[in-house]
Motif scaffolding. Sequence first.
Motif, PDB file in Angstrom:
ATOM      1  N   LYS A 397      -2.587  12.307   1.155  1.00  0.00           N
ATOM      2  CA  LYS A 397      -2.601  10.988   0.515  1.00  0.00           C
ATOM      3  C   LYS A 397      -1.432  10.149   1.057  1.00  0.00           C
ATOM      4  CE  LYS A 397      -3.021   9.010  -4.114  1.00  0.00           C
ATOM      5  NZ  LYS A 397      -1.758   8.420  -4.521  1.00  0.00           N
ATOM      6  N   GLU A 401      -1.614   6.846   3.346  1.00  0.00           N
ATOM      7  CA  GLU A 401      -1.054   5.566   2.873  1.00  0.00           C
ATOM      8  C   GLU A 401      -0.091   4.973   3.895  1.00  0.00           C
ATOM      9  OE1 GLU A 401       0.518   6.497  -0.971  1.00  0.00           O
ATOM     10  OE2 GLU A 401      -1.463   6.308  -1.950  1.00  0.00           O
ATOM     11  N   GLU A 406      -7.562   6.053   4.390  1.00  0.00           N
ATOM     12  CA  GLU A 406      -7.916   7.100   3.420  1.00  0.00           C
ATOM     13  C   GLU A 406      -8.318   8.335   4.236  1.00  0.00           C
ATOM     14  OE1 GLU A 406      -8.425   9.458   1.232  1.00  0.00           O
ATOM     15  OE2 GLU A 406      -8.961   8.049  -0.366  1.00  0.00           O
ATOM     16  N   LYS A 409     -10.013  12.082   1.596  1.00  0.00           N
ATOM     17  CA  LYS A 409     -11.421  12.247   1.212  1.00  0.00           C
ATOM     18  C   LYS A 409     -12.279  12.800   2.362  1.00  0.00           C
ATOM     19  CE  LYS A 409     -14.799   9.572  -1.183  1.00  0.00           C
ATOM     20  NZ  LYS A 409     -15.119   8.181  -1.366  1.00  0.00           N
TER      21      LYS A 409
END
Length: 487
Positions: A397, A401, A406, A409
């Motif tokens: 994550k 960022e 992203e 996922k």
Amino acid sequence: MSSFETGVQLFKKLLMKQKNMDAYFANEEDALHHAFPAKATVHSGPFGIPMLWSTARNYLEKKSHEPRRKEALAYVHIPFCESRCLFCMFYQNPWTAEESERYCRNLIREFALWSGRPAQDSAPIKALYFGGGTPTALPPQQLKELLIAAKKYLPLSDDCEITVEGRVHNMTDEMLEASLEGGVTRFSLGVQSFDAKIRKEMQRIDTPERVIRRLEEIAANKQAAVVIDLLFGFPGQKGTAWENDLKIASELPIDGVDCYQLNVFEKSPLNKRIQAGLLEPAATLAEAADMFARSVEVFSSHSDWRRLTNTHWARTRRERNIYNSLAKGSMDCLPFGCGAGGKLSGHSWMQERKLSKWNEMIEKDQKPVFVMMKPQENWYLLRTLASSVESGPFSLKAIGEAFGAEIEKPLKPVTDQWIRAGLLEKKDDLFIPTVAGQFWYVTMAQLLTEALTGVLSKGSVRTEDLIEQSVYSPNQGQAWLDGVLRK
Ligand code: SF4
């Protein structure tokens, strides 16, 4: 056991057969011993587009006039050893007085070559590493002159970590004194094993008793960190020999230890001896996994040892391991010397490995570039991912960022399966490698990098990678220290 290269080829073929995310899945039966069929690589990371000789040199010549915006590292290579160790693929030249003198003269000339150019001067150098070969094979006075010249021509930061790699054998009082006067803050000494028989077979020079005594004496100086390398998986090292190596290392008054796994390369003298039946085979991957797990148990059981990466342990605050941690990532690294490697804005290059050619080029004031790799698309993101997974706990994550993407996922099918297989645990946003994951870390880093390359090439995930805003600092050492996982 087959050679390292055979394992890598076998793995590549298996990956090519499968085209979806299942290709990256691990064996769920026994992750520590059999998560993957072989090790995928020595160092993980994204690929590049090769450029050779003068094309590479001209490109880099232009780049040397562009400023660096961030702190960097510098690497100085000393391509001499007193003798060749049986397992080593890094041996280049025997040390001779004449070659050594010419080399040091030319190395100082190389430090001066880009002096005044923005790529060298525009931001501080955070860590300087003298590797090899064996830097301590040089006479103490020559090493000191190199250290002084590096300080003169390179913009070293005030708290720059200055490491000299070497052998205990060469660490005379004169060497210690010259190094400290030259500003060395860290010695990285290749011990490999404390077992007399194994050391002899490795063709290491000193007896275990002398190595232990000298390490105690060097560590007593307290002005520079003393860190040792321990190798596991060498023929005959299983069981008592490894247990003893770990006991001695963990009880020595040194500052750090790195435990690394032996790779038996096809063309190494070690492989030739094994093939000729003169040595028993090296440890299998499953046996090496047990040896690694034992190292984790031993160092974790001592309250004064703390973990910095999957393989690296520190006993005192003197050991910072800055160069080794940052060199795996995307940070620029200026290379100097014959056979040195480095990178600048994602362009990584190797310098001429042949000593006579390297000398010739430096004497013509040419940067001795041999081959350069232009970064593939999303290089910063992929490099950051690979180095984060290689070091310890990582957050997809946070990495995503930092690059405006992203990535957690699309990689979830792989990370979920690795959790099921027992390679990872998840705590909040952090993926924490289990002991099995800590053993397979390079393979996992490479597989995750390749999986993400596949995802990005389909264009469903957009990133801001090309603006080079990166240098996301994952600070895995802190994650280990926070007690996320001590086992
Ligand atoms: S001293 Fe180091 S570089 Fe030289 S042969 Fe031995 S292991 Fe290799």
